[in-house]
Design a protein around this motif. Structure first.
Motif, PDB file in Angstrom:
ATOM      1  N   LEU A   1      25.801 -39.177  35.099  1.00 52.31           N
ATOM      2  CA  LEU A   1      26.542 -39.820  34.121  1.00 52.31           C
ATOM      3  C   LEU A   1      27.771 -40.479  34.781  1.00 52.31           C
ATOM      4  O   LEU A   1      28.708 -41.118  34.099  1.00 52.31           O
ATOM      5  CB  LEU A   1      27.075 -38.864  32.971  1.00 52.31           C
ATOM      6  CG  LEU A   1      25.928 -38.409  32.167  1.00 52.31           C
ATOM      7  CD1 LEU A   1      26.493 -37.356  31.109  1.00 52.31           C
ATOM      8  CD2 LEU A   1      25.290 -39.490  31.382  1.00 52.31           C
TER       9      LEU A   1
ATOM     10  N   GLU B   1      37.393 -38.837  30.305  1.00 52.54           N
ATOM     11  CA  GLU B   1      36.837 -37.421  30.478  1.00 52.54           C
ATOM     12  C   GLU B   1      38.408 -36.709  30.135  1.00 52.54           C
ATOM     13  O   GLU B   1      39.549 -36.877  30.655  1.00 52.54           O
ATOM     14  CB  GLU B   1      36.804 -37.377  32.072  1.00 52.54           C
ATOM     15  CG  GLU B   1      36.521 -36.017  32.562  1.00 52.54           C
ATOM     16  CD  GLU B   1      36.397 -35.891  33.927  1.00 52.54           C
ATOM     17  OE1 GLU B   1      35.969 -34.663  34.365  1.00 52.54           O
ATOM     18  OE2 GLU B   1      36.628 -36.785  34.794  1.00 52.54           O
TER      19      GLU B   1
ATOM     20  N   PRO C   1      20.975 -35.503  30.965  1.00 51.50           N
ATOM     21  CA  PRO C   1      22.083 -36.325  31.624  1.00 51.50           C
ATOM     22  C   PRO C   1      21.701 -37.836  32.057  1.00 51.50           C
ATOM     23  O   PRO C   1      22.084 -38.807  31.802  1.00 51.50           O
ATOM     24  CB  PRO C   1      22.770 -35.506  32.657  1.00 51.50           C
ATOM     25  CG  PRO C   1      22.720 -34.141  32.363  1.00 51.50           C
ATOM     26  CD  PRO C   1      21.094 -34.168  31.645  1.00 51.50           C
TER      27      PRO C   1
ATOM     28  N   GLN D   1      22.092 -41.325  30.591  1.00 55.86           N
ATOM     29  CA  GLN D   1      22.461 -42.318  31.698  1.00 55.86           C
ATOM     30  C   GLN D   1      21.731 -43.760  31.332  1.00 55.86           C
ATOM     31  O   GLN D   1      22.187 -44.765  31.202  1.00 55.86           O
ATOM     32  CB  GLN D   1      22.407 -42.076  33.045  1.00 55.86           C
ATOM     33  CG  GLN D   1      22.627 -43.092  34.032  1.00 55.86           C
ATOM     34  CD  GLN D   1      22.109 -42.594  35.298  1.00 55.86           C
ATOM     35  OE1 GLN D   1      20.854 -42.239  35.530  1.00 55.86           O
ATOM     36  NE2 GLN D   1      22.765 -43.009  36.440  1.00 55.86           N
TER      37      GLN D   1
ATOM     38  N   PRO E   1      26.206 -27.934  27.306  1.00 59.39           N
ATOM     39  CA  PRO E   1      25.343 -27.273  28.508  1.00 59.39           C
ATOM     40  C   PRO E   1      24.036 -26.594  28.028  1.00 59.39           C
ATOM     41  O   PRO E   1      23.066 -26.240  28.652  1.00 59.39           O
ATOM     42  CB  PRO E   1      26.482 -26.462  28.966  1.00 59.39           C
ATOM     43  CG  PRO E   1      27.724 -27.077  28.552  1.00 59.39           C
ATOM     44  CD  PRO E   1      27.621 -27.760  27.280  1.00 59.39           C
TER      45      PRO E   1
ATOM     46  N   ALA F   1      26.545 -37.562  40.380  1.00 55.16           N
ATOM     47  CA  ALA F   1      26.011 -37.148  38.805  1.00 55.16           C
ATOM     48  C   ALA F   1      25.620 -38.342  38.078  1.00 55.16           C
ATOM     49  O   ALA F   1      26.146 -39.267  38.074  1.00 55.16           O
ATOM     50  CB  ALA F   1      27.146 -36.313  38.145  1.00 55.16           C
TER      51      ALA F   1
ATOM     52  N   MET G   1      30.604 -28.872  32.992  1.00 52.77           N
ATOM     53  CA  MET G   1      31.238 -30.100  32.337  1.00 52.77           C
ATOM     54  C   MET G   1      32.062 -30.619  33.392  1.00 52.77           C
ATOM     55  O   MET G   1      32.202 -32.084  33.459  1.00 52.77           O
ATOM     56  CB  MET G   1      32.252 -29.794  31.267  1.00 52.77           C
ATOM     57  CG  MET G   1      31.513 -29.179  29.905  1.00 52.77           C
ATOM     58  SD  MET G   1      30.249 -30.026  29.330  1.00 52.77           S
ATOM     59  CE  MET G   1      31.304 -31.489  28.515  1.00 52.77           C
TER      60      MET G   1
ATOM     61  N   ARG H   1      30.968 -31.131  36.364  1.00 53.50           N
ATOM     62  CA  ARG H   1      30.320 -31.717  37.299  1.00 53.50           C
ATOM     63  C   ARG H   1      29.516 -32.917  36.826  1.00 53.50           C
ATOM     64  O   ARG H   1      29.029 -33.892  37.543  1.00 53.50           O
ATOM     65  CB  ARG H   1      29.153 -30.595  37.831  1.00 53.50           C
ATOM     66  CG  ARG H   1      29.807 -29.630  38.799  1.00 53.50           C
ATOM     67  CD  ARG H   1      28.430 -28.956  39.517  1.00 53.50           C
ATOM     68  NE  ARG H   1      27.622 -28.538  38.651  1.00 53.50           N
ATOM     69  CZ  ARG H   1      27.637 -27.487  37.869  1.00 53.50           C
ATOM     70  NH1 ARG H   1      28.473 -26.645  38.285  1.00 53.50           N
ATOM     71  NH2 ARG H   1      26.468 -27.083  37.254  1.00 53.50           N
ATOM     72  N   LEU H   2      29.595 -33.176  35.514  1.00 54.96           N
ATOM     73  CA  LEU H   2      28.957 -34.190  34.925  1.00 54.96           C
ATOM     74  C   LEU H   2      29.107 -35.620  35.348  1.00 54.96           C
ATOM     75  O   LEU H   2      28.299 -36.381  35.273  1.00 54.96           O
ATOM     76  CB  LEU H   2      29.212 -34.115  33.289  1.00 54.96           C
ATOM     77  CG  LEU H   2      28.397 -33.050  32.527  1.00 54.96           C
ATOM     78  CD1 LEU H   2      28.470 -33.205  30.878  1.00 54.96           C
ATOM     79  CD2 LEU H   2      26.945 -33.440  32.528  1.00 54.96           C
TER      80      LEU H   2
ATOM     81  N   VAL I   1      21.260 -29.058  28.188  1.00 50.20           N
ATOM     82  CA  VAL I   1      20.757 -29.263  29.503  1.00 50.20           C
ATOM     83  C   VAL I   1      20.070 -27.933  30.036  1.00 50.20           C
ATOM     84  O   VAL I   1      19.294 -28.163  30.931  1.00 50.20           O
ATOM     85  CB  VAL I   1      22.072 -29.822  30.271  1.00 50.20           C
ATOM     86  CG1 VAL I   1      21.785 -29.860  31.820  1.00 50.20           C
ATOM     87  CG2 VAL I   1      22.710 -30.927  29.651  1.00 50.20           C
TER      88      VAL I   1
END
Length: 432
Positions: free
Chosen positions: A107, A114, A66, A70, A56, A105, A97, A99-100, A59
């Motif tokens: 990703l 996960e 992100p 990707q 985080p 999103a 994390m 929301r990634l 970012v």
């Protein structure tokens, strides 16, 4: 990675990669596109894991990161297809994390794993802290929970030597301004990027720690309207700082519990005496004055939560006679006496017809020796539930949880009636 500007983060990244490859000088990357491609290049000859911790922070300095990852890991891309690099993105900011990989999103669809790393449960935490006495283990767990770092890095391997050392341990670790644990609860909120009005969120947590578990009570404590709390409560829940617990008998009634024990301890005990703690050489007297708040606002609710957790996941199968599919707390109305009863534990099963039979109801007491009066209360509630037509209520077991023990009369009653179950602190730590 450290919290820094985007340019500084790229410089740190280049320096660490160069150190890993024994390069004579740090690598210089103009963009994260080239930096991520350099990571992919590491895996051309063998499978290699690459861990980016505190993602985080990166970012926050570059919101496009992100999307850059990707694109770098896009299917049929030459750099990706020729690489066996496994990129692990880690972070302690739960809301970020989470929301990634959600919704639209960047990703989403790129990840192969996960993993949410939970804290240790109370049994594992007791082993980790090296605390053998169940009552002491419960008290330690009510303060530091199951976060492993709190023992090694924060308490510097200082653990209570026994029941008589617990008070001294609190004074020299949790309440000492020189201890990292002293300010950790404040930093937990500061680490969450979604918490913009820190004062408001601290106030909400303080209200819950003071015993205001429902939205109306929290609103009254803060002097606000109940509707104003929807957003801060949702944000705190998304961050993993509070847990929403519905009443098992009333779908429209919800209570809130602070999910991080150290935050509860901070708001119930440390925060009211904060300035005194910063200016005293010995916090022993301050701790003695705060023990009542600790027992009532921290230890009691935490014991109730652990009793429900143990019943749901750790109790022996024969305890309730069936597998508990759902365990929670609930409120039962007594119209004839114009009152209501709070139940600390309600356990439901799940039969072959997809119905939920009531398996057991229970009461938890940390500091009270439980006796026949507690049993009679549970019997009265069972009668009310049976009259309400609750499926399985007439045979539901009555469970008494106590960390202080039971009277001889209650022990005799439990020995003569199979539907009565007594659970002490030791049982909560006995592995099945």
């Amino acid at each position: 990675m450290d919290e820094a500007t985007d340019r500084d983060s790229l410089n740190q990244f280049g320096a660490q990669l160069a150190e890993h490859q024994n390069a004579p000088a740090p690598f210089s990357f103009e963009t994260w596109h080239s930096a991520i491609d350099a990571l992919l290049a590491l895996g051309r000859e063998r499978r290699i894991p690459v861990v980016i911790d505190e993602f985080p922070y990166l970012v926050a300095a570059n919101a496009q990161l992100p999307s850059i990852i990707q694109n770098a890991f896009a299917p049929l891309r030459a750099e990706r297809d020729s690489s066996r690099t496994c990129l692990l993105l880690c972070g302690s900011a739960m809301s970020f994390m989470g929301r990634l990989l959600s919704g639209n999103a960047s990703l989403r669809g790129r990840a192969g794993l996960e993993l949410v790393v939970p804290t240790l449960d109370h049994q594992l935490a007791a082993e980790f802290w090296g605390v053998d006495d169940p009552a002491t283990a419960l008290k330690v767990n009510a303060i530091v929970g199951g976060t492993p770092a709190y023992r090694r890095e924060f308490a510097r391997d200082d653990t209570p030597a026994g029941p008589d050392d617990f008070d001294s341990w609190v004074v020299r670790t949790v309440l000492s301004p020189a201890s990292p644990l002293f300010r950790e609860a404040r930093y937990l909120l500061a680490d969450e990027p979604e918490l913009h009005d820190i004062g408001l969120y601290h106030s909400v947590l303080a209200a819950i720690a003071a015993g205001n578990a429902n939205r109306g009570g929290i609103a009254s404590y803060l002097g606000r309207k109940s509707g104003d709390l929807a957003h801060p409560l949702t944000v705190l829940e998304d961050c993993g700082l509070i847990a929403r617990e519905p009443d098992v008998f009333k779908d429209n009634r919800t209570s809130f519990r602070i999910a991080e024990p150290l935050v509860t301890f901070y708001h119930a005990v440390t925060r009211p005496i904060w300035s005194d703690l910063e200016h005293t050489r010995d916090a022993t007297r301050l701790w003695q004055r705060s023990r009542q708040r600790f027992v009532g606002n921290v230890l009691g609710p935490h014991f109730e939560h652990l009793c429900r957790l143990w019943t749901r996941h750790m109790a022996p199968p024969e305890l309730l006679g069936d597998y508990p599919n759902r365990v929670g707390s609930g409120t039962v109305n007594d119209a004839s006496n114009k009152t209501s009863y709070e139940l600390d534990m309600v356990a439901f099963g799940l039969d072959d017809d997809n119905r939920r039979p009531l398996l057991a109801i229970g009461e938890s007491k940390w500091g009270d020796i439980m006796g026949l009066a507690h049993l009679d209360r549970l019997r009265r509630i069972r009668v009310l539930l049976t009259a309400q037509g609750r499926y399985g209520a007439e045979t539901a077991k009555l469970v008494c949880y106590s960390a202080s023990g039971f009277t001889d009369d209650l022990v005799i009653a439990a020995a003569n009636e199979p539907g009565i179950v007594l659970v002490g602190a030791g049982e909560l730590y006995r592995r099945q």
